[in-house]
Motif scaffolding. Structure first.
Motif, PDB file in Angstrom:
ATOM      1  N   LEU A 274      41.765  38.228  34.866  1.00  0.00           N
ATOM      2  CA  LEU A 274      41.456  37.083  34.010  1.00  0.00           C
ATOM      3  C   LEU A 274      39.968  36.750  34.014  1.00  0.00           C
ATOM      4  O   LEU A 274      39.562  35.716  33.491  1.00  0.00           O
ATOM      5  N   GLN A 275      39.156  37.579  34.610  1.00  0.00           N
ATOM      6  CA  GLN A 275      37.708  37.407  34.653  1.00  0.00           C
ATOM      7  C   GLN A 275      37.311  36.020  35.173  1.00  0.00           C
ATOM      8  O   GLN A 275      36.511  35.315  34.573  1.00  0.00           O
ATOM      9  N   PHE A 276      37.894  35.631  36.320  1.00  0.00           N
ATOM     10  CA  PHE A 276      37.579  34.323  36.902  1.00  0.00           C
ATOM     11  C   PHE A 276      36.098  34.193  37.237  1.00  0.00           C
ATOM     12  O   PHE A 276      35.551  33.104  37.215  1.00  0.00           O
TER      13      PHE A 276
ATOM     14  N   LEU B 238      47.557  33.634  36.156  1.00  0.00           N
ATOM     15  CA  LEU B 238      47.908  34.451  37.312  1.00  0.00           C
ATOM     16  C   LEU B 238      49.404  34.737  37.312  1.00  0.00           C
ATOM     17  O   LEU B 238      50.211  33.831  37.096  1.00  0.00           O
ATOM     18  N   SER B 239      49.760  35.975  37.549  1.00  0.00           N
ATOM     19  CA  SER B 239      51.162  36.357  37.611  1.00  0.00           C
ATOM     20  C   SER B 239      51.285  37.598  38.487  1.00  0.00           C
ATOM     21  O   SER B 239      51.307  38.726  37.988  1.00  0.00           O
ATOM     22  N   PRO B 240      51.339  37.393  39.816  1.00  0.00           N
ATOM     23  CA  PRO B 240      51.391  38.538  40.730  1.00  0.00           C
ATOM     24  C   PRO B 240      52.552  39.489  40.448  1.00  0.00           C
ATOM     25  O   PRO B 240      52.409  40.698  40.604  1.00  0.00           O
ATOM     26  N   LEU B 241      53.688  38.962  39.988  1.00  0.00           N
ATOM     27  CA  LEU B 241      54.834  39.829  39.696  1.00  0.00           C
ATOM     28  C   LEU B 241      54.544  40.785  38.534  1.00  0.00           C
ATOM     29  O   LEU B 241      55.107  41.876  38.460  1.00  0.00           O
ATOM     30  N   ASP B 242      53.649  40.359  37.643  1.00  0.00           N
ATOM     31  CA  ASP B 242      53.258  41.213  36.522  1.00  0.00           C
ATOM     32  C   ASP B 242      51.955  41.954  36.799  1.00  0.00           C
ATOM     33  O   ASP B 242      51.399  42.604  35.911  1.00  0.00           O
ATOM     34  N   GLY B 243      51.452  41.818  38.023  1.00  0.00           N
ATOM     35  CA  GLY B 243      50.221  42.503  38.400  1.00  0.00           C
ATOM     36  C   GLY B 243      48.957  41.874  37.835  1.00  0.00           C
ATOM     37  O   GLY B 243      47.932  42.543  37.703  1.00  0.00           O
ATOM     38  N   ILE B 244      48.997  40.584  37.470  1.00  0.00           N
ATOM     39  CA  ILE B 244      47.832  39.903  36.903  1.00  0.00           C
ATOM     40  C   ILE B 244      47.206  39.021  37.972  1.00  0.00           C
ATOM     41  O   ILE B 244      47.798  38.024  38.404  1.00  0.00           O
TER      42      ILE B 244
END
Length: 198
Positions: free
Chosen positions: A122-124, A111-117
């Motif tokens: 990530l198909q959780f 998870l990386s909200p700053l990178d938009g992920i």
């Protein structure tokens, strides 16, 4: 004078590698084309072959040449334990310790909200389906001890615990801010042995 278009494309392609900026990419391109064209051809052939043959394991999402990877195909593994890692390199580090005999799930990121992920990237849902198959009893969240890795572990811990699963995390023998890929095997093995419930 402008660089030839093909050279410019090679530089852009090399910049896509982690830790390779514009200047390093240009140096690599010049080296491959000026001094080691045989290595450049081997690199191109190796990339093409890997792109043609390597795929994601249908069960754990790691990289393999078959539908199921070697670990998922091993009937001697403990299917009640599922270790979640960020990438295939982290899986290999844990495997080299020989401290974990369960199965894996590779997120292919964190998870990386700053990178938009976010979770959907990530198909959780695929992980949740795997973890709640009725066989898995414990999920070991072995994401890296970075801010993003910690956030990923926290999010997954909340979701998995709510579904009645036992969730653990490797002990802090791995340095904070460290990446599993760069930690020695003994430290990773000790961290796995000393994992605790989240």
């Amino acid at each position: 004078m402008k660089d030839p278009a093909a050279l410019d494309e090679l530089v852009k392609a090399l910049q896509g590698l982690p830790g390779v900026g514009p200047r390093s990419a240009r140096r690599l391109a010049f080296h491959l084309l000026q001094r080691d064209r045989d290595a450049a051809r081997r690199l191109a052939d190796g990339l093409n072959e890997a792109l043609d043959r390597v795929q994601h394991c249908s069960r754990c999402n790691t990289l393999t040449e078959h539908d199921l990877c070697e670990i998922c195909s091993d009937e001697d593994r403990d299917p009640t334990q599922l270790c979640v890692v960020e990438n295939p390199a982290d899986l290999l580090v844990i495997e080299h310790t020989r401290a974990f005999q369960g199965l894996y799930y590779v997120l292919m990121g964190r998870l990386s909200p700053l990178d938009g992920i976010g979770p959907a990237d990530l198909q959780f849902e695929r992980l949740l389906t795997r973890a709640t198959d009725g066989v898995v009893k414990e999920v070991v969240l072995a994401t890296n001890f970075t801010q993003e890795g910690e956030a990923t572990a926290h999010y997954l811990s909340e979701v998995l615990t709510a579904r009645g699963l036992s969730v653990s995390r490797p002990a802090r023998g791995v340095p904070l801010g460290g990446e599993l890929e760069y930690v020695d095997a003994a430290t990773v093995a000790q961290a796995l042995r000393d994992r605790k419930r989240v």
